[in-house]
Write a protein that holds these residues in place. Structure first.
Motif, PDB file in Angstrom:
ATOM      1  N   GLU A   1       0.810  -1.218   0.000  1.00  0.00           N
ATOM      2  CA  GLU A   1       0.000   0.000   0.000  1.00  0.00           C
ATOM      3  C   GLU A   1       0.840   1.264   0.000  1.00  0.00           C
ATOM      4  O   GLU A   1       0.309   2.357  -0.182  1.00  0.00           O
ATOM      5  N   SER A   2       2.128   1.127   0.219  1.00  0.00           N
ATOM      6  CA  SER A   2       2.993   2.310   0.238  1.00  0.00           C
ATOM      7  C   SER A   2       4.388   1.913  -0.229  1.00  0.00           C
ATOM      8  O   SER A   2       4.723   0.721  -0.294  1.00  0.00           O
ATOM      9  N   PHE A   3       5.192   2.913  -0.535  1.00  0.00           N
ATOM     10  CA  PHE A   3       6.583   2.662  -0.885  1.00  0.00           C
ATOM     11  C   PHE A   3       7.407   3.875  -0.479  1.00  0.00           C
ATOM     12  O   PHE A   3       6.871   4.958  -0.192  1.00  0.00           O
ATOM     13  N   THR A   4       8.710   3.694  -0.451  1.00  0.00           N
ATOM     14  CA  THR A   4       9.635   4.761  -0.078  1.00  0.00           C
ATOM     15  C   THR A   4      10.483   5.134  -1.284  1.00  0.00           C
ATOM     16  O   THR A   4      11.038   4.263  -1.967  1.00  0.00           O
ATOM     17  N   LEU A   5      10.564   6.426  -1.529  1.00  0.00           N
ATOM     18  CA  LEU A   5      11.402   6.946  -2.601  1.00  0.00           C
ATOM     19  C   LEU A   5      12.796   7.226  -2.040  1.00  0.00           C
ATOM     20  O   LEU A   5      12.945   7.931  -1.045  1.00  0.00           O
ATOM     21  N   VAL A   6      13.817   6.646  -2.671  1.00  0.00           N
ATOM     22  CA  VAL A   6      15.208   6.800  -2.239  1.00  0.00           C
ATOM     23  C   VAL A   6      15.944   7.615  -3.296  1.00  0.00           C
ATOM     24  O   VAL A   6      16.004   7.213  -4.467  1.00  0.00           O
ATOM     25  N   VAL A   7      16.494   8.755  -2.899  1.00  0.00           N
ATOM     26  CA  VAL A   7      17.163   9.665  -3.825  1.00  0.00           C
ATOM     27  C   VAL A   7      18.578   9.930  -3.318  1.00  0.00           C
ATOM     28  O   VAL A   7      18.762  10.438  -2.206  1.00  0.00           O
ATOM     29  N   ARG A   8      19.571   9.552  -4.117  1.00  0.00           N
ATOM     30  CA  ARG A   8      20.960   9.906  -3.790  1.00  0.00           C
ATOM     31  C   ARG A   8      21.304  11.209  -4.496  1.00  0.00           C
ATOM     32  O   ARG A   8      21.084  11.340  -5.707  1.00  0.00           O
ATOM     33  N   THR A   9      21.813  12.152  -3.728  1.00  0.00           N
ATOM     34  CA  THR A   9      22.063  13.497  -4.245  1.00  0.00           C
ATOM     35  C   THR A   9      23.540  13.841  -4.167  1.00  0.00           C
ATOM     36  O   THR A   9      24.301  13.254  -3.390  1.00  0.00           O
ATOM     37  N   ALA A  10      23.934  14.817  -4.984  1.00  0.00           N
ATOM     38  CA  ALA A  10      25.303  15.320  -4.926  1.00  0.00           C
ATOM     39  C   ALA A  10      25.441  16.410  -3.873  1.00  0.00           C
ATOM     40  O   ALA A  10      26.533  16.640  -3.340  1.00  0.00           O
ATOM     41  N   ALA A  11      24.333  17.100  -3.577  1.00  0.00           N
ATOM     42  CA  ALA A  11      24.336  18.168  -2.572  1.00  0.00           C
ATOM     43  C   ALA A  11      23.732  17.636  -1.275  1.00  0.00           C
ATOM     44  O   ALA A  11      23.487  16.434  -1.121  1.00  0.00           O
ATOM     45  N   ALA A  12      23.491  18.549  -0.330  1.00  0.00           N
ATOM     46  CA  ALA A  12      22.869  18.161   0.927  1.00  0.00           C
ATOM     47  C   ALA A  12      21.464  17.619   0.668  1.00  0.00           C
ATOM     48  O   ALA A  12      20.687  18.248  -0.051  1.00  0.00           O
ATOM     49  N   PRO A  13      21.109  16.463   1.229  1.00  0.00           N
ATOM     50  CA  PRO A  13      19.791  15.874   0.929  1.00  0.00           C
ATOM     51  C   PRO A  13      18.637  16.787   1.303  1.00  0.00           C
ATOM     52  O   PRO A  13      17.641  16.870   0.570  1.00  0.00           O
ATOM     53  N   GLU A  14      18.719  17.469   2.457  1.00  0.00           N
ATOM     54  CA  GLU A  14      17.619  18.325   2.892  1.00  0.00           C
ATOM     55  C   GLU A  14      17.353  19.458   1.886  1.00  0.00           C
ATOM     56  O   GLU A  14      16.211  19.887   1.718  1.00  0.00           O
ATOM     57  N   ALA A  15      18.410  19.934   1.229  1.00  0.00           N
ATOM     58  CA  ALA A  15      18.240  21.015   0.263  1.00  0.00           C
ATOM     59  C   ALA A  15      17.500  20.554  -0.992  1.00  0.00           C
ATOM     60  O   ALA A  15      16.897  21.368  -1.702  1.00  0.00           O
ATOM     61  N   MET A  16      17.524  19.261  -1.253  1.00  0.00           N
ATOM     62  CA  MET A  16      16.858  18.719  -2.441  1.00  0.00           C
ATOM     63  C   MET A  16      15.396  18.395  -2.186  1.00  0.00           C
ATOM     64  O   MET A  16      14.650  18.129  -3.143  1.00  0.00           O
ATOM     65  N   ALA A  17      14.964  18.403  -0.946  1.00  0.00           N
ATOM     66  CA  ALA A  17      13.602  17.988  -0.619  1.00  0.00           C
ATOM     67  C   ALA A  17      12.536  18.808  -1.340  1.00  0.00           C
ATOM     68  O   ALA A  17      11.584  18.230  -1.885  1.00  0.00           O
ATOM     69  N   PRO A  18      12.613  20.145  -1.387  1.00  0.00           N
ATOM     70  CA  PRO A  18      11.566  20.900  -2.102  1.00  0.00           C
ATOM     71  C   PRO A  18      11.466  20.527  -3.576  1.00  0.00           C
ATOM     72  O   PRO A  18      10.363  20.440  -4.129  1.00  0.00           O
ATOM     73  N   MET A  19      12.595  20.313  -4.233  1.00  0.00           N
ATOM     74  CA  MET A  19      12.575  19.963  -5.644  1.00  0.00           C
ATOM     75  C   MET A  19      11.937  18.598  -5.868  1.00  0.00           C
ATOM     76  O   MET A  19      11.151  18.404  -6.819  1.00  0.00           O
ATOM     77  N   VAL A  20      12.266  17.646  -5.009  1.00  0.00           N
ATOM     78  CA  VAL A  20      11.677  16.309  -5.142  1.00  0.00           C
ATOM     79  C   VAL A  20      10.178  16.374  -4.873  1.00  0.00           C
ATOM     80  O   VAL A  20       9.379  15.713  -5.547  1.00  0.00           O
ATOM     81  N   ARG A  21       9.789  17.173  -3.897  1.00  0.00           N
ATOM     82  CA  ARG A  21       8.360  17.302  -3.592  1.00  0.00           C
ATOM     83  C   ARG A  21       7.593  17.879  -4.791  1.00  0.00           C
ATOM     84  O   ARG A  21       6.475  17.455  -5.091  1.00  0.00           O
ATOM     85  N   GLN A  22       8.190  18.828  -5.477  1.00  0.00           N
ATOM     86  CA  GLN A  22       7.552  19.383  -6.674  1.00  0.00           C
ATOM     87  C   GLN A  22       7.451  18.341  -7.782  1.00  0.00           C
ATOM     88  O   GLN A  22       6.459  18.298  -8.523  1.00  0.00           O
ATOM     89  N   ALA A  23       8.458  17.476  -7.881  1.00  0.00           N
ATOM     90  CA  ALA A  23       8.408  16.417  -8.884  1.00  0.00           C
ATOM     91  C   ALA A  23       7.276  15.440  -8.589  1.00  0.00           C
ATOM     92  O   ALA A  23       6.591  14.967  -9.506  1.00  0.00           O
ATOM     93  N   VAL A  24       7.068  15.115  -7.313  1.00  0.00           N
ATOM     94  CA  VAL A  24       5.957  14.242  -6.932  1.00  0.00           C
ATOM     95  C   VAL A  24       4.639  14.900  -7.293  1.00  0.00           C
ATOM     96  O   VAL A  24       3.719  14.250  -7.826  1.00  0.00           O
ATOM     97  N   ALA A  25       4.531  16.201  -7.040  1.00  0.00           N
ATOM     98  CA  ALA A  25       3.283  16.912  -7.336  1.00  0.00           C
ATOM     99  C   ALA A  25       3.015  16.967  -8.838  1.00  0.00           C
ATOM    100  O   ALA A  25       1.853  16.939  -9.279  1.00  0.00           O
ATOM    101  N   ARG A  26       4.079  17.056  -9.635  1.00  0.00           N
ATOM    102  CA  ARG A  26       3.872  17.076 -11.084  1.00  0.00           C
ATOM    103  C   ARG A  26       3.330  15.739 -11.587  1.00  0.00           C
ATOM    104  O   ARG A  26       2.531  15.708 -12.540  1.00  0.00           O
TER     105      ARG A  26
END
Length: 632
Positions: free
Chosen positions: A454-479
């Motif tokens: 019923e659920s899954f976890t998205l795992v994203v490896r980043t080159a920058a700080a992971p917390e800084a990428m959170a808004p961008m990933v959230r926008q991708a989910v919304a798209r």
């Protein structure tokens, strides 16, 4: 329905609840042991756990009549254990909390010993006053009333100050992450806590009042009047009592120091343990499928594919993967695994292994190395025979020193050739919930898409700080879907840190206890030496008038402080060995206090005691003999 404000079921963070439902096929005997459910029952009035246990055994015997796995379960010793819900829930931290309570008791004893010593010192100074009162006709009742009034005022003031400090301490516990412990949200200041604190203060007040009263009543008139005479000095018995309290404080403080040192050493060793993957630069977040729009495998798989491609093209993203069972996420998905050709022997248990559904890039995103064979591919979602990847711990269990590639296994307690999967690769073992957990549990990875949670976890490896990428990933989910929630967004290092709260919080608290114990011990030592200097002014003046050097006077009192400290350290070493054995169950990689911890605790305590002894010693050395003799 709407639940009351602040309602939480145990330590769950759930904010809404829905009915548990089962398909008719889930109730068939063949599927009776599948699924991940917790059974909770409220006992009827008067029914004990033992009676409930007996009823469950009868119930299981009835179910075994039509259970296809009954013979297997009987061979492996499967059984149901009835336990208290509260006891089961706090079991992971119970021993740690008990040790912290012991530390609080040690700190209380140090405080009581210190206060008793200071009150007795004050009582010794009042001996002449009590003697004069007795000479003027004062009785025992007046002495008792005066002491009781003083102790009562002291206890009330201490209670008010302690309550304010306690409220601040609760905030400190929250900042230390205590709310993440089992039932940690229930830690608050309430009537029961206030009653316990008041009872403790009352007991301490009675003990101190009794001690001081007995001291005053045992001082005879002639003895009290002699104290204020020229030759009056405290007796040896009085000095031994004061010295005994100091030695006790030092010993207890040393045990607390060693306890804090052992917890810190254990935590440091845990932090050095490898997790089996590279947690840095990993951002994770959980997605729960809505009830509408994602009711079949095709719609869910299409959303996952869109999401992975949308996140993969973001700047700063190096790898993207999905999984239904992320390490250190609070959930462990264990399943019985049956390996072809490996039937359990009589008396052995059906082995449960970690089962995860992952996308092909999962191991690269997590930094888990491939040891043998190949990783899963996109085509493994549909191709036959079905493929899986196992970790090294799983391979070592069933094929020690051999090659697991090509062997088959089944998820379930019985091997089913129609539902078997073939091992195509071996990866490194990964810790799932705790850095200290044994690595021999074993894990099986299947392609995400074969089974649909019923659920899954998205795992994203980043080159920058992971917390800084959170808004961008959230926008991708919304798209991909504006109504799709992306929850529990955290970096992987923060998840590992959260798993250590049961070790880190007690370590910090033990350090606070040790620091307070050091301060109280130093205060007690200073008080005894300062009292000794004040009471022996005339003796010091006579010695210096007869030729004693200031260095000799200072060395006498300084040596007394060091002697008391060394005696306390001797007792403390014995106590720390006992404490180390008692703490063995909550320590990692040690069964007692290491020599380094004992040495560091001894040096720290000795330095503090030396500083506490310097001031009274210098005061004695600077004493003017003429002023001392003239004052008497």
């Amino acid at each position: 329905g709407v639940l009351p404000p602040g309602f939480r079921f145990l330590s769950s963070k759930a904010q809404f609840f829905r009915p548990a439902s089962h398909a008719p096929e889930d109730r068939l005997p063949l599927n009776r042991h599948s699924g991940d459910w917790n059974l909770i029952a409220r006992l009827a009035p008067g029914v004990t756990l033992r009676e409930a246990q007996a009823q469950m055994q009868v119930f299981n015997a009835q179910l075994a009549k039509d259970d296809p796995a009954a013979e297997l379960l009987a061979k492996t010793g499967y059984h149901t254990r009835v336990e208290s819900l509260h006891a089961d829930h706090v079991k992971p931290v119970r021993r740690t909390l008990v040790l912290l309570q012991v530390g609080v008791m040690f700190l209380l004893l140090i405080g009581v010993a210190n206060l008793a010593n200071l009150l007795l010192i004050r009582a010794s100074g009042q001996a002449s006053e009590i003697a004069v009162r007795q000479a003027l006709g004062a009785g025992r009742g007046s002495v008792i009333r005066r002491v009781g009034a003083e102790i009562l005022a002291l206890v009330v003031l201490a209670g008010i100050a302690g309550t304010l400090l306690g409220l601040g301490g609760l905030r400190l516990l929250t900042r230390l992450g205590a709310n993440q412990l089992p039932l940690g949200e229930e830690i608050r200041f309430d009537a029961r806590l206030a009653l316990a604190a008041a009872g403790t203060m009352a007991v301490v007040g009675i003990v101190l009042a009794t001690l001081v009263t007995v001291f005053h009543l045992r001082v005879r008139l002639a003895q009290g009047l002699r104290i204020i005479s020229r030759g009056g000095t405290p007796g040896r018995a009085t000095r031994r009592v004061h010295h005994g309290f100091v030695v006790t404080q030092v010993a207890l403080a040393f045990v607390l120091l060693c306890g804090a040192g052992m917890l810190a050493t254990s935590l440091r060793r845990v932090l050095r343990m490898p997790a089996g993957f590279e947690p840095s630069h990993i951002l994770t977040g959980r997605i729960v499928y809505p009830w509408s729009g994602y009711t079949n495998q095709a719609s869910r798989l299409a959303f996952v594919d869109r999401l992975v491609e949308s996140v993969r093209v973001l700047p700063g993203v190096t790898q993207v993967a999905v999984t239904d069972s992320l390490p250190f996420s609070g959930g462990v998905d264990d399943h019985a695994i049956e390996v072809e050709g490996h039937a359990p022997t009589t008396g052995s248990s059906v082995v449960a292994h970690q089962l995860s559904m992952v996308s092909p890039d999962y191991w690269r995103a997590m930094g888990i190395p491939l040891l043998r064979g190949r990783l899963l591919e996109e085509a493994d979602r549909h191709r036959e025979p079905r493929a899986c990847v196992v970790d090294q711990a799983f391979a070592d269990r069933y094929w020690p020193g051999g090659d697991p590639l090509g062997h088959r296994l089944t998820v379930g307690a019985q091997f089913d050739p129609q539902d078997a999967v073939t091992i195509v690769g071996v990866v490194a073992a990964v810790k799932q919930a705790d850095l200290t957990e044994p690595s021999g549990k074993g894990a099986v990875y299947q392609p995400y898409g074969r089974r649909w949670p019923e659920s899954f976890t998205l795992v994203v490896r980043t080159a920058a700080a992971p917390e800084a990428m959170a808004p961008m990933v959230r926008q991708a989910v919304a798209r991909c879907d504006p109504g799709m929630p992306w929850d529990d967004v955290r970096s992987m290092p923060s998840r590992i840190e959260a798993s250590l709260v049961a070790r880190r919080s007690p370590t910090v608290l033990a350090g606070v206890f040790a620091a307070v114990a050091l301060f109280l011990s130093a205060l007690g030592t200073y008080g005894v030496l300062a009292y000794a200097v004040g009471e022996r002014r005339r003796e010091i003046g006579v010695r210096m008038a007869l030729g004693a050097q200031t260095g000799q006077v200072a060395a006498h009192f300084f040596g007394l402080g060091v002697k008391l400290c060394l005696m306390g350290l001797g007792l403390g070493v014995l106590g720390s060995v006992v404490a180390g054995r008692a703490m063995a169950s909550v320590l990692y990689g040690m069964e007692g206090p290491p020599a380094g911890v004992i040495g560091a605790a001894g040096i720290a305590l000795l330095l503090v005691m030396v500083l506490a002894s310097l001031v009274p010693s210098r005061r004695a050395a600077r004493l003017d003999p003429m002023e001392a003799l003239r004052a008497d």
